[in-house]
Design a protein around this motif. Structure first.
Motif, short mmCIF file in Angstrom:
data_model
loop_
_atom_site.label_atom_id
_atom_site.label_comp_id
_atom_site.label_asym_id
_atom_site.label_seq_id
_atom_site.Cartn_x
_atom_site.Cartn_y
_atom_site.Cartn_z
N VAL A 1 -10.09 2.24 -12.42
CA VAL A 1 -9.23 1.05 -12.42
C VAL A 1 -9.68 0.11 -13.54
O VAL A 1 -10.86 -0.22 -13.62
CB VAL A 1 -9.33 0.30 -11.08
N ARG B 1 -19.36 8.48 -8.16
CA ARG B 1 -19.52 7.77 -6.90
C ARG B 1 -18.43 8.10 -5.90
O ARG B 1 -18.11 7.30 -5.03
CB ARG B 1 -19.56 6.27 -7.16
N ARG B 2 -17.84 9.26 -6.02
CA ARG B 2 -16.70 9.57 -5.16
C ARG B 2 -17.06 9.71 -3.68
O ARG B 2 -16.24 9.56 -2.82
CB ARG B 2 -15.97 10.81 -5.68
N LEU C 1 -14.06 -2.76 -2.89
CA LEU C 1 -12.96 -2.87 -1.91
C LEU C 1 -12.87 -1.58 -1.08
O LEU C 1 -12.56 -1.62 0.12
CB LEU C 1 -11.64 -3.16 -2.63
N VAL C 2 -13.15 -0.44 -1.71
CA VAL C 2 -13.15 0.83 -0.96
C VAL C 2 -14.27 0.82 0.09
O VAL C 2 -14.06 1.25 1.24
CB VAL C 2 -13.32 2.03 -1.92
N GLN D 1 -15.67 4.76 -17.59
CA GLN D 1 -15.22 4.45 -16.23
C GLN D 1 -14.95 5.71 -15.43
O GLN D 1 -15.23 5.79 -14.25
CB GLN D 1 -13.91 3.64 -16.30
N MET E 1 -5.80 -1.99 -6.39
CA MET E 1 -7.11 -1.49 -6.81
C MET E 1 -7.68 -0.54 -5.77
O MET E 1 -8.25 0.50 -6.10
CB MET E 1 -8.07 -2.67 -7.01
N LEU E 2 -7.50 -0.90 -4.50
CA LEU E 2 -8.00 -0.07 -3.40
C LEU E 2 -7.33 1.31 -3.40
O LEU E 2 -7.99 2.34 -3.28
CB LEU E 2 -7.73 -0.79 -2.08
N ARG F 1 -13.86 1.09 4.20
CA ARG F 1 -14.57 2.05 5.05
C ARG F 1 -15.31 1.34 6.17
O ARG F 1 -15.32 1.78 7.32
CB ARG F 1 -15.60 2.84 4.23
N PRO G 1 -20.11 8.26 -1.80
CA PRO G 1 -21.24 7.58 -1.17
C PRO G 1 -20.89 7.02 0.21
O PRO G 1 -19.73 6.82 0.50
CB PRO G 1 -21.53 6.43 -2.12
N GLU H 1 0.83 -1.20 0.00
CA GLU H 1 0.00 0.00 0.00
C GLU H 1 0.87 1.27 0.00
O GLU H 1 0.64 2.19 -0.78
CB GLU H 1 -0.91 0.01 1.23
N SER I 1 -3.17 -7.47 -5.68
CA SER I 1 -3.96 -6.73 -6.66
C SER I 1 -5.10 -5.98 -5.96
O SER I 1 -5.45 -4.86 -6.37
CB SER I 1 -4.51 -7.66 -7.75
N ALA I 2 -5.65 -6.57 -4.90
CA ALA I 2 -6.71 -5.89 -4.16
C ALA I 2 -6.18 -4.57 -3.58
O ALA I 2 -6.87 -3.55 -3.61
CB ALA I 2 -7.23 -6.78 -3.03
N VAL I 3 -4.96 -4.60 -3.06
CA VAL I 3 -4.38 -3.38 -2.46
C VAL I 3 -4.16 -2.32 -3.55
O VAL I 3 -4.47 -1.14 -3.34
CB VAL I 3 -3.07 -3.71 -1.71
N ALA J 1 -8.78 3.31 -6.39
CA ALA J 1 -10.21 3.63 -6.29
C ALA J 1 -10.48 4.62 -5.16
O ALA J 1 -11.38 5.46 -5.24
CB ALA J 1 -11.04 2.36 -6.10
N ARG J 2 -9.67 4.53 -4.08
CA ARG J 2 -9.81 5.45 -2.96
C ARG J 2 -9.60 6.90 -3.39
O ARG J 2 -10.14 7.83 -2.81
CB ARG J 2 -8.75 5.08 -1.93
#
Lengths: 183, 183
Positions: free
Chosen positions: A100, A170-171, B46-47, A163, A90-91, B51, A173, A50, A86-88, A94-95
């Protein structure tokens, strides 16, 4: 458009930033590897990944992040680590509201070499030529990350726009969850 | 000791906090589910999981986090999502310096029911009895998360102390990586 490609792995995450548009010569902005010690526990290795990815995002400010899509057809142990790394990645993207995209290894190979079954050497050679580098980037994970970024620039301008709009929409919600406490 | 158990999943992450020590009656502090919409893209899901987990850590301040260990022997698509969700849970905990323990489903079942092959109903019934609840927690993911926390409290006091010391020792290292930029 500036794209960060990530070839995910627990031990080595290849990272490469490419700038350009389809149909024009592309420019390599940066390339490297985020490494974590094999003897550390998985949770701590994910924290190091990360930090590494966040640093690349801070320094290079890409507009898109392309991550290799993971399949579980290979070695079970390796695949779990790859999926977690890969999850990290993507996170982290996206954060920040960055779109992505996931590309399969064969999509990437086909994009840069013309064949979905090209070997590492062919991918490295084409990345070197397309980015007008003096020599192939090493290790192979770094070259693969650049190939991912190139693939993304070439593959889907329309998908990118879509995308991006979705990511912007959705930044902010709230998380969907239920929470009950007895204390 | 206060433990957050996490039963990871992209669609539903079961979360449960249990307080107590081995050999004494245990107390449920909270139980719930972090949900994400199935039609959102994986990066965004994942985001939302991040949270949700962060919120549980903020509210309940557990000293340990126990996450179900993922195996890739089941459905490929599900396993990838589970591995990614577990990575986010592990990351959230390790980032705060909390020790993360992984327990297999059969270790958890054996700890709370005496049999590694117990079914969901047996696990739910034992969780209800051990935590002196009026009825079994629902959905099953929430009960499984509580079972994970109970398993962790019972299984390894010695391991906990070791992990805690290791986590504290490495709270501030620099990421191991190489970084080359041409711009």
């Amino acid at each position: 458009m500036k794209v960060l490609g990530v070839d995910p792995g627990l031990t080595r995450c290849g990272v490469g930033v490419v700038d350009g548009v389809a149909g024009r010569p592309l420019t390599m902005v940066g390339v490297g590897v985020v490494r974590t010690p094999a003897d550390a526990d998985t949770a701590h290795r994910l924290v190091l990944i990360e930090r590494g990815i966040d640093e690349w995002l801070d320094i290079h400010r890409p507009e898109y992040v392309a991550v290799e899509r993971v399949f579980s057809q290979h070695n079970v142990r390796t695949v779990m680590g790859t999926a977690q790394a890969s999850a990290v990645a993507m996170l982290c993207a996206a954060r920040r509201g960055l779109p992505v995209a996931l590309h399969t290894p064969s999509e990437v190979k086909a994009a840069v070499t013309g064949s979905g079954r090209a070997d590492k050497a062919q991918v490295g050679a084409m990345v070197t030529r397309l980015l007008r580098l003096a020599e192939p980037p090493k290790p192979a994970d770094a070259a693969d990350a650049l190939a991912l970024a190139i693939c993304h620039i070439w593959r889907a301008p329309a998908v990118n726009r879509l995308q991006r709009a979705q990511a912007a929409a959705r930044r902010t919600p709230a998380p969907v969850r239920t929470l009950k406490g007895t204390r």
